[in-house]
Design a protein around this motif. Structure first.
Motif, PDB file in Angstrom:
ATOM      1  N   ALA A 140      -4.596   9.151  -0.730  1.00 13.50           N
ATOM      2  CA  ALA A 140      -3.267   9.226  -0.115  1.00 13.50           C
ATOM      3  C   ALA A 140      -3.437   9.746   1.288  1.00 13.50           C
ATOM      4  O   ALA A 140      -2.967   9.303   2.233  1.00 13.50           O
ATOM      5  CB  ALA A 140      -2.360  10.142  -0.907  1.00 13.50           C
ATOM      6  N   GLY A 144       0.957   3.936  -3.010  1.00 19.49           N
ATOM      7  CA  GLY A 144       0.734   5.367  -2.802  1.00 19.49           C
ATOM      8  C   GLY A 144       1.864   6.202  -3.376  1.00 19.49           C
ATOM      9  O   GLY A 144       1.617   7.244  -4.006  1.00 19.49           O
ATOM     10  N   GLU A 145       3.110   5.736  -3.179  1.00 17.12           N
ATOM     11  CA  GLU A 145       4.249   6.481  -3.723  1.00 17.12           C
ATOM     12  C   GLU A 145       4.213   6.484  -5.252  1.00 17.12           C
ATOM     13  O   GLU A 145       4.447   7.522  -5.884  1.00 17.12           O
ATOM     14  CB  GLU A 145       5.559   5.877  -3.229  1.00 17.12           C
ATOM     15  N   GLN A 170       0.832  -1.202   0.000  1.00 13.80           N
ATOM     16  CA  GLN A 170       0.000   0.000   0.000  1.00 13.80           C
ATOM     17  C   GLN A 170       0.870   1.257   0.000  1.00 13.80           C
ATOM     18  O   GLN A 170       0.575   2.220  -0.713  1.00 13.80           O
ATOM     19  CB  GLN A 170      -0.929   0.009   1.218  1.00 13.80           C
ATOM     20  N   ARG A 171       1.943   1.225   0.784  1.00 15.01           N
ATOM     21  CA  ARG A 171       2.852   2.364   0.820  1.00 15.01           C
ATOM     22  C   ARG A 171       3.494   2.567  -0.548  1.00 15.01           C
ATOM     23  O   ARG A 171       3.539   3.693  -1.071  1.00 15.01           O
ATOM     24  CB  ARG A 171       3.929   2.135   1.879  1.00 15.01           C
ATOM     25  N   GLU A 180       1.581   6.080  -7.172  1.00 19.11           N
ATOM     26  CA  GLU A 180       0.447   6.887  -7.614  1.00 19.11           C
ATOM     27  C   GLU A 180       0.770   8.380  -7.523  1.00 19.11           C
ATOM     28  O   GLU A 180       0.478   9.134  -8.457  1.00 19.11           O
ATOM     29  CB  GLU A 180      -0.779   6.562  -6.755  1.00 19.11           C
ATOM     30  N   ARG A 181       1.389   8.805  -6.404  1.00 18.22           N
ATOM     31  CA  ARG A 181       1.763  10.218  -6.286  1.00 18.22           C
ATOM     32  C   ARG A 181       2.779  10.596  -7.362  1.00 18.22           C
ATOM     33  O   ARG A 181       2.690  11.675  -7.951  1.00 18.22           O
ATOM     34  CB  ARG A 181       2.334  10.496  -4.893  1.00 18.22           C
TER      35      ARG A 181
END
Length: 173
Positions: A173, A91-92, A87-88, A94-95
């Motif tokens: 996020a 998120g990275e 998940q982390r 995706e950002r």
């Protein structure tokens, strides 16, 4: 009352027979009791052995179940940790992708405003050409104006859609 000799012998014979019968019954009772106690002791020993075997078997099964449970808890813990890391990482990524998308967006609201202004100028040119009886030029200017307005509308939709995605991604996020 005096007892005669045959009466004394009879009483003695009765007492002796009673004592002998008592001893015989005592030994019979002792032998029967000993046999019964031996049978009970053997049954208790057998029950003790069976109970010990059953207890040992249940203990072994319990140990195995505990080992399996510990292994599954360990695997579950590792899966949870992996999920958190994924998940982390997601998120990275995706950002990063959203940042790249924002940096790569070639058109903005200002570009749309410029296209609309150009469309207005094309409309003015079309009106001017129409007044000069240059109908081919007026027709071309109207066509270019329509195409420019269409591009401006598509840019507006793309910007709105992208802003909506960025907002959703920022909320996630």
């Amino acid at each position: 009352m005096e007892l005669t000799t045959p009466q004394i012998y009879a009483i003695f014979a009765m007492l002796t027979t009673s004592a002998l019968a008592g001893l015989i019954f005592y030994y019979i009772g002792m032998r029967t009791g000993r046999q019964a106690s031996t049978d009970i002791i053997e049954a208790l020993e057998q029950s003790k052995t069976n109970l010990g075997n059953t207890t040992a078997k249940l203990t072994a099964e319990l140990i195995e179940v505990n080992r399996t449970l510990d292994a599954r808890e360990s695997a579950l813990s590792k899966l949870r940790q992996s999920l958190i890391e994924e998940q982390r990482d997601h998120g990275e990524v995706e950002r990063g992708l959203l940042n790249r998308l924002a940096a790569a967006r070639p058109l903005s609201d200002e570009d749309q405003a410029v296209l609309i202004a150009a469309a207005e100028k094309l409309g003015l040119a079309a009106d001017t050409f129409a007044g000069l009886n240059a109908h081919d030029h007026a027709k071309a200017a109207r066509l270019f104006q329509a195409q420019t307005l269409d591009m401006a509308a598509r840019i507006k939709q793309a910007i709105a859609a992208n802003d909506g995605r960025e907002t959703e991604a920022e909320r996630a996020a």
